[in-house]
Design a protein around this motif. Structure first.
Motif, mmCIF file in Angstrom:
data_model
loop_
_atom_site.group_PDB
_atom_site.id
_atom_site.type_symbol
_atom_site.label_atom_id
_atom_site.label_comp_id
_atom_site.label_asym_id
_atom_site.label_seq_id
_atom_site.Cartn_x
_atom_site.Cartn_y
_atom_site.Cartn_z
ATOM 1 N N LEU A 88 0.808 -1.216 0.000
ATOM 2 C CA LEU A 88 0.000 0.000 0.000
ATOM 3 C C LEU A 88 0.846 1.272 0.000
ATOM 4 N N PHE A 89 2.098 1.187 0.451
ATOM 5 C CA PHE A 89 2.947 2.386 0.525
ATOM 6 C C PHE A 89 3.106 3.101 -0.814
ATOM 7 N N PRO A 90 3.402 2.404 -1.912
ATOM 8 C CA PRO A 90 3.621 3.138 -3.170
ATOM 9 C C PRO A 90 2.365 3.421 -3.979
ATOM 10 N N LEU A 91 1.195 3.102 -3.480
ATOM 11 C CA LEU A 91 -0.016 3.233 -4.296
ATOM 12 C C LEU A 91 -0.250 4.642 -4.833
ATOM 13 N N HIS A 92 -0.105 5.642 -3.998
ATOM 14 C CA HIS A 92 -0.378 7.016 -4.433
ATOM 15 C C HIS A 92 0.511 7.406 -5.613
ATOM 16 N N GLY A 93 1.805 7.138 -5.504
ATOM 17 C CA GLY A 93 2.731 7.488 -6.580
ATOM 18 C C GLY A 93 2.534 6.658 -7.830
ATOM 19 N N LEU A 94 2.128 5.392 -7.665
ATOM 20 C CA LEU A 94 1.877 4.554 -8.838
ATOM 21 C C LEU A 94 0.640 5.020 -9.594
ATOM 22 N N LYS A 119 -0.529 8.097 -9.580
ATOM 23 C CA LYS A 119 -0.206 9.414 -10.154
ATOM 24 C C LYS A 119 0.816 9.328 -11.280
ATOM 25 N N GLY A 120 1.516 8.200 -11.408
ATOM 26 C CA GLY A 120 2.501 8.046 -12.475
ATOM 27 C C GLY A 120 3.828 8.716 -12.188
ATOM 28 N N LYS A 121 4.276 8.697 -10.941
ATOM 29 C CA LYS A 121 5.543 9.328 -10.574
ATOM 30 C C LYS A 121 6.702 8.355 -10.817
ATOM 31 N N PRO A 122 7.687 8.754 -11.630
ATOM 32 C CA PRO A 122 8.800 7.856 -11.946
ATOM 33 C C PRO A 122 9.605 7.437 -10.709
ATOM 34 N N TYR A 123 9.815 8.360 -9.771
ATOM 35 C CA TYR A 123 10.600 8.035 -8.584
ATOM 36 C C TYR A 123 9.908 6.940 -7.767
ATOM 37 N N THR A 124 8.587 7.011 -7.638
ATOM 38 C CA THR A 124 7.851 5.985 -6.904
ATOM 39 C C THR A 124 7.948 4.640 -7.615
ATOM 40 N N HIS A 125 7.860 4.669 -8.932
ATOM 41 C CA HIS A 125 8.017 3.422 -9.681
ATOM 42 C C HIS A 125 9.393 2.809 -9.434
ATOM 43 N N ALA A 126 10.397 3.643 -9.322
ATOM 44 C CA ALA A 126 11.753 3.133 -9.109
ATOM 45 C C ALA A 126 11.888 2.462 -7.747
ATOM 46 N N TRP A 127 11.438 3.111 -6.664
ATOM 47 C CA TRP A 127 11.640 2.498 -5.348
ATOM 48 C C TRP A 127 10.626 1.415 -5.041
ATOM 49 N N THR A 128 9.552 1.325 -5.813
ATOM 50 C CA THR A 128 8.595 0.231 -5.637
ATOM 51 C C THR A 128 9.260 -1.122 -5.881
ATOM 52 N N ASN A 129 10.291 -1.131 -6.701
ATOM 53 C CA ASN A 129 10.993 -2.383 -6.973
ATOM 54 C C ASN A 129 11.602 -2.994 -5.714
ATOM 55 N N PHE A 130 11.991 -2.164 -4.766
ATOM 56 C CA PHE A 130 12.517 -2.702 -3.514
ATOM 57 C C PHE A 130 11.433 -3.462 -2.751
ATOM 58 N N VAL A 131 10.229 -2.961 -2.785
ATOM 59 C CA VAL A 131 9.103 -3.638 -2.134
ATOM 60 C C VAL A 131 8.771 -4.924 -2.887
ATOM 61 N N LEU A 132 8.779 -4.854 -4.203
ATOM 62 C CA LEU A 132 8.429 -6.019 -5.008
ATOM 63 C C LEU A 132 9.401 -7.177 -4.822
ATOM 64 N N MET A 133 10.655 -6.883 -4.560
ATOM 65 C CA MET A 133 11.630 -7.956 -4.399
ATOM 66 C C MET A 133 11.340 -8.828 -3.183
ATOM 67 N N PHE A 134 10.751 -8.244 -2.144
ATOM 68 C CA PHE A 134 10.346 -9.032 -0.981
ATOM 69 C C PHE A 134 9.328 -10.097 -1.392
ATOM 70 N N TYR A 135 8.366 -9.737 -2.222
ATOM 71 C CA TYR A 135 7.342 -10.674 -2.669
ATOM 72 C C TYR A 135 7.895 -11.669 -3.681
ATOM 73 N N PHE A 136 8.852 -11.240 -4.486
ATOM 74 C CA PHE A 136 9.502 -12.149 -5.424
ATOM 75 C C PHE A 136 10.251 -13.242 -4.672
ATOM 76 N N LEU A 137 11.015 -12.846 -3.665
ATOM 77 C CA LEU A 137 11.748 -13.832 -2.867
ATOM 78 C C LEU A 137 10.804 -14.753 -2.112
ATOM 79 N N HIS A 138 9.705 -14.208 -1.633
ATOM 80 C CA HIS A 138 8.702 -15.035 -0.965
ATOM 81 C C HIS A 138 8.140 -16.071 -1.939
ATOM 82 N N GLY A 139 7.820 -15.653 -3.149
ATOM 83 C CA GLY A 139 7.287 -16.577 -4.144
ATOM 84 C C GLY A 139 8.271 -17.679 -4.493
#
Length: 129
Positions: A51-57, A59-79
């Protein structure tokens, strides 16, 4: 690969929202296994980071898209871990891997190409000399 930020933004949205729903459904199901967390705590721990990056995603903010990858890696490793260790949850984890991979590629591409279009980015050291 396309160089259009629109494609990458679309890919991020198409994979991020289903990932959020998947995680909420998967970890929101009550289980009878011993040692598991209560459902409300599991949902808090698993859904809140998404839920943390939802607002920036949205709105289409490039910086939010960039740091969202750090959050996504947690779920990738979990999978990856669940695919190997829990054969009964393999379908859930494969879907998690597909959605995180798509969202990662989309967020990376959007941050790169939209950031360039907006003139954002790191200056190379030779540009300062």
């Amino acid at each position: 690969m396309p160089t259009s930020p629109r494609f990458y933004r679309w890919l991020t949205q198409v994979c991020y929202w289903p990932l959020l729903i998947l995680v909420a459904l998967w970890h929101g199901m009550p289980t009878d296994a011993p040692g598991t967390l209560p459902v409300y705590i599991a949902l808090f721990l698993w859904v809140l980071p998404l839920l943390f990056p939802l607002h920036g995603l949205v709105k289409g903010k490039p910086y939010t898209h960039a740091w969202t990858n750090f959050v996504l890696m947690f779920y990738f490793l979990h999978g990856l871990t669940v695919v190997y260790t829990h054969p009964d949850e393999r379908v859930w984890s494969i879907l998690e891997l597909i959605f995180t991979t798509g969202a990662f590629i989309g967020a990376t591409g959007y941050a790169r190409y939209q950031g360039r279009a907006q003139g954002l980015g790191l200056k190379k050291l030779k540009d300062y000399d």
